[in-house]
Write an enzyme that holds these catalytic residues in place. Structure first.
Site, PDB file in Angstrom:
ATOM      1  N   ASP A  67       9.431   1.233  29.374  1.00  0.00           N
ATOM      2  CA  ASP A  67      10.743   1.860  29.595  1.00  0.00           C
ATOM      3  C   ASP A  67      10.681   3.349  29.260  1.00  0.00           C
ATOM      4  O   ASP A  67      10.344   3.732  28.146  1.00  0.00           O
ATOM      5  CB  ASP A  67      11.814   1.161  28.754  1.00  0.00           C
TER       6      ASP A  67
ATOM      7  N   ASP B 287       3.189   2.515  27.837  1.00  0.00           N
ATOM      8  CA  ASP B 287       4.566   2.109  27.565  1.00  0.00           C
ATOM      9  C   ASP B 287       5.280   1.782  28.880  1.00  0.00           C
ATOM     10  O   ASP B 287       4.834   2.196  29.955  1.00  0.00           O
ATOM     11  CB  ASP B 287       5.277   3.259  26.845  1.00  0.00           C
TER      12      ASP B 287
END
Lengths: 258, 258
Positions: free
Chosen positions: B12, B10
């Site tokens: 953010d 991932d």
């Protein structure tokens, strides 16, 4: 049949269908006037001011005045004034909506427009809705503003199309803010109670007249006011056959004997 | 601990937080590269093109290329191409979204943009969302178009604010159209399955790495891929203590031994 003193009459689907006049609806209003029965046009539409509603009715052959129009915009303003009567300062509001909503609220001196930290976020139909407006509403509600939806209609008919209604707009803001709105318009009892209060009529003496089972007729159920369903609009007899029945059903309002 | 061959990472909350770099995340990626482990940045963000993601990562000290980026925009395009492989003509789509979505779809010759009668309505994050766009989507879905949401995130963090996310946009369209979307992005298994297929890795050999229990970790649960939760983003250990636990939890990615 009761001798009703006040008729709370829906507009779209009852008096007109978009730009098309429903002649039986217009004749019904004329009969009310002839027989000196009181009436109030009770619409869920917040996009028009009362003056615009009166002007539109004139194009369908009905002469009336703004004292005979009641909208969720008016009910919202009056509800907040009543609810905040001990409020020392002005009631700060962020509004999503069209002229019929924001004029009704902001022309009253008790209200002040506030995008930053409003007491209330008031959301009505807005065909100029933008992401930015939803963001401002979301931020305010997450910061503690009370979320009010003028009405919960998911769709509005526009010609053959079902366009997004205020209930759909409110669904986005509810999802983003984590709060569901308090609704004012039909089928909520609030708007009916406030309309009766405005005229000074008891609910036993009133009849709600409309074409939409989910708004008009349910507003009657919720407020304890009798209902007259006219099959000139969205609801068919077939689709409600297994549901709680309205007080009265007519094919069109010519059938209704005063 | 398994010897994972592919890390689905991932962005953010894991590698950066808005414009702020998460140094442990950056060091983690460098360790992967040094030890010749394969990785793919698996984001739910559809607003940026892969080139823009690569450029943003460069500002945080990571040098990579677009072959190491996988977005719901790419997964949507590939899903539709796979799903419509017997399609004789072009796949017509109406798109709500930003450049990272519409470029990914429309630069492929198999797709054609159609506001009137599309096969698919594809909805991604769009900070220029308007009522009119929602109306076009509603009309198309009511006319039979399949409704696809790139991802279901109700909110996105932006500084201290939680702004409306694509899931909130889709809630409005779902309310107005009467149809719920099919979602592609995390936590759906689809995007994970497609990412694994693209790289040619079996799910037993992959690890999903992220900070968000509801997207990253649940994507692992849904797809049968192991999960590593890093507490550098939105999810806290406390809030998931009564929920199904991830395979691994670390305070930050420096703690994770390759």
């Amino acid at each position: 049949m009761r001798d009703y003193q006040l008729y709370l009459i829906d507009l779209d689907g009852t008096i007109y269908r978009g730009n098309e006049t429903i002649a039986s609806g217009v004749r019904f209003v004329k009969r009310l006037v002839d027989q000196k029965k009181d009436y109030l046009f009770l619409t869920n539409n917040t996009t028009r001011t009362p003056e615009m509603v009166v002007a539109k009715l004139k194009t369908h052959g009905i002469t009336t005045d703004i004292a005979h129009v009641y909208t969720p915009s008016m009910a919202t303003a009056e509800y907040l004034l009543h609810h905040c009567q001990n409020h020392d300062s002005k009631i700060s509001v962020y509004i999503i909506g069209q002229v019929g909503l924001w004029k009704e609220i902001l022309e009253r001196p008790e209200f002040i427009y506030d995008e930053q930290n409003p007491d209330y976020v008031i959301v009505g139909m807005d065909t100029d809705l933008t992401y930015q407006k939803v963001r401002v509403a979301t931020r305010a509600i997450r910061a503690g503003a009370v979320f009010i939806g003028t009405n919960a209609d998911l769709n509005l008919p526009l010609g053959d199309e079902l366009i997004p209604g205020n209930g759909s707009q409110c669904a986005m803001i509810a999802a983003a803010s984590g709060q569901n709105p308090m609704y004012i318009g039909k089928p909520e009892a609030i708007i009916v109670d406030m309309a009766l209060k405005r005229v000074g009529t008891k609910k036993e003496d009133a009849l709600i007249v409309g074409d939409n089972y989910n708004t008009d007729i349910k507003a009657g159920f919720n407020s304890g006011v009798d209902q007259l369903l006219t099959l000139t609009g969205v609801t068919t007899k077939e689709e409600i056959k297994n549901l709680k029945q309205p007080t009265l059903i007519v094919e069109n309002l010519d059938e209704y004997q005063l």
